[in-house]
Each structure stands twice: as C-alpha cells, then as structure tokens.
Design an enzyme around this catalytic site. Sequence first.
Site, PDB file in Angstrom:
ATOM      1  N   GLY A  93       0.803  -1.229   0.000  1.00 34.70           N
ATOM      2  CA  GLY A  93       0.000   0.000   0.000  1.00 34.70           C
ATOM      3  C   GLY A  93       0.826   1.264   0.000  1.00 34.70           C
ATOM      4  CD  GLN A  94       6.818   2.781   0.490  1.00 29.73           C
ATOM      5  OE1 GLN A  94       7.200   1.612   0.410  1.00 29.73           O
ATOM      6  NE2 GLN A  94       7.606   3.766   0.867  1.00 29.73           N
ATOM      7  CG  HIS A 100       5.735   8.006   4.376  1.00 30.06           C
ATOM      8  ND1 HIS A 100       6.209   7.544   3.166  1.00 30.06           N
ATOM      9  CD2 HIS A 100       4.422   7.672   4.407  1.00 30.06           C
ATOM     10  CE1 HIS A 100       5.227   6.973   2.495  1.00 30.06           C
ATOM     11  NE2 HIS A 100       4.125   7.025   3.233  1.00 30.06           N
ATOM     12  CG  HIS A 102       0.767   7.054   7.163  1.00 25.63           C
ATOM     13  ND1 HIS A 102       0.074   7.814   6.243  1.00 25.63           N
ATOM     14  CD2 HIS A 102       1.522   6.186   6.430  1.00 25.63           C
ATOM     15  CE1 HIS A 102       0.392   7.417   5.012  1.00 25.63           C
ATOM     16  NE2 HIS A 102       1.268   6.429   5.099  1.00 25.63           N
TER      17      HIS A 102
HETATM   18  P1  AMP Z   1       1.779   5.757   1.521  1.00 27.30           P
HETATM   19  O1  AMP Z   1       0.601   5.169   0.820  1.00 27.30           O
HETATM   20  O2  AMP Z   1       2.061   5.078   2.831  1.00 27.30           O
HETATM   21  O3  AMP Z   1       2.987   5.841   0.631  1.00 27.30           O
HETATM   22  O4  AMP Z   1       1.357   7.225   1.914  1.00 27.30           O
HETATM   23  C1  AMP Z   1       1.664   8.336   1.144  1.00 27.30           C
HETATM   24  C2  AMP Z   1       0.865   9.476   1.704  1.00 27.30           C
HETATM   25  O5  AMP Z   1       1.381  10.686   1.181  1.00 27.30           O
HETATM   26  C3  AMP Z   1      -0.623   9.434   1.348  1.00 27.30           C
HETATM   27  O6  AMP Z   1      -1.392   9.383   2.547  1.00 27.30           O
HETATM   28  C4  AMP Z   1      -0.839  10.746   0.577  1.00 27.30           C
HETATM   29  O7  AMP Z   1      -2.080  11.349   0.842  1.00 27.30           O
HETATM   30  C5  AMP Z   1       0.313  11.596   1.057  1.00 27.30           C
HETATM   31  N1  AMP Z   1       0.763  12.646   0.161  1.00 27.30           N
HETATM   32  C6  AMP Z   1       1.032  12.560  -1.164  1.00 27.30           C
HETATM   33  N2  AMP Z   1       1.451  13.753  -1.647  1.00 27.30           N
HETATM   34  C7  AMP Z   1       1.468  14.612  -0.604  1.00 27.30           C
HETATM   35  C8  AMP Z   1       1.807  15.997  -0.441  1.00 27.30           C
HETATM   36  N3  AMP Z   1       2.253  16.744  -1.477  1.00 27.30           N
HETATM   37  N4  AMP Z   1       1.683  16.555   0.781  1.00 27.30           N
HETATM   38  C9  AMP Z   1       1.231  15.828   1.824  1.00 27.30           C
HETATM   39  N5  AMP Z   1       0.915  14.518   1.743  1.00 27.30           N
HETATM   40  C10 AMP Z   1       1.020  13.918   0.553  1.00 27.30           C
END
Ligand code: AMP
Length: 149
Positions: A93-94, A100, A102
């Site tokens: 799900g990345q 990072h 959450h």
């Molecule tokens: P993941 O699915 O664990 O890779 O999470 C990536 C996260 O990054 C998602 O929750 C997105 O909503 C968030 N995201 C993507 N682009 C941005 C951005 N420019 N600023 C803040 N969050 C973002």
Amino acid sequence: MNNDCLFCAIAAGTIPSVKVYETDAVLAFLDISPVEKGHTLVISKRAHSETILDTPPDIASELLAAAKTVAAGMMAAGFGGVNLVQNNFKDGGQAVPHIHFHVIPRAKDRHGPLVWASGSNPYADDAERNVYAERIRAGIEAAQAPLPS
Ligand code: AMP
C-alpha cells in the site's frame, strides 16, 4: 537526498507542506488526503531511503522517536487515541517511495480499529486544516515542556 523524490522536495522545502514539527533530522507535516483530520506524516531530512528495509537503523530510530513525539503531542492536544502506520512496497500500500510514518489522531468518539481510506476525512477548507495543524503544534509544545518543579 533524491532529486526525483516528492518527499525529499518537501523535506528540502522546495515543495510546500503544512508543518507541525521539525528538527535538523526530521519533518512532520499534514497529509494532503487525510484518513482522519490531523493525519500527519513523518519523514527524514537527512537521507532518502524507500522502505523500512533499506533504511539505516539510526534513521529509523529518529523517525520512530519523531513519530512518538507527534503522537504524544496529539494526546496532549486532547485527541482520544493515535494510530501509527508505516506502509512498505506497492503491495503493502505504499504510494510514495520515501520512508514515512503515518501518525493518525483519533477523535474521542471514533472508537475501534483504524479504517484506512485515503482522503476519507478531508478538511472543509484551509482554515480548518490550519486549526488542526495549530492544535497539534501546541500539543507537541505542551508535551515537550518541562514539568513544573
Ligand atoms: P503511503 O501510501 O504510505 O505511501 O502514503 C503516502 C501518503 O502521502 C498518502 O497518505 C498521501 O495522501 C500523502 N501525500 C502525497 N502527496 C502529498 C503531499 N504533497 N503533501 C502531503 N501529503 C502527501
């Protein structure tokens, strides 16, 4: 850091973000598509790595310590609970290949396991988003303040 990486650009400040916590080593900022209002992401400013597997232990430790600081701040700010989530690889799900955490605050009346639906709780507008950012910043400050002697 990596020139083609969205989160490296956010760490460097060349792409804007709504910051809630920052040190020389880490940055915590609001997720653009929150699962819950106040949904925060924690990234390293020191190094680019993609998943937990290629992340050096010292960077992983800094990220977890920062996630804990943000979580403590959320609790000090009056949220009812906090979820930490860390996705790895597309099949995990990345979506953004820069490690990072959450940190997702839970309102006092939203009991139970987290339902992961990206963007399911958008802010009404920038003003509401800023209220959540300020609430979390204030909570982090309060949680870090020394106890009165
Ligand atoms: P993941 O699915 O664990 O890779 O999470 C990536 C996260 O990054 C998602 O929750 C997105 O909503 C968030 N995201 C993507 N682009 C941005 C951005 N420019 N600023 C803040 N969050 C973002």
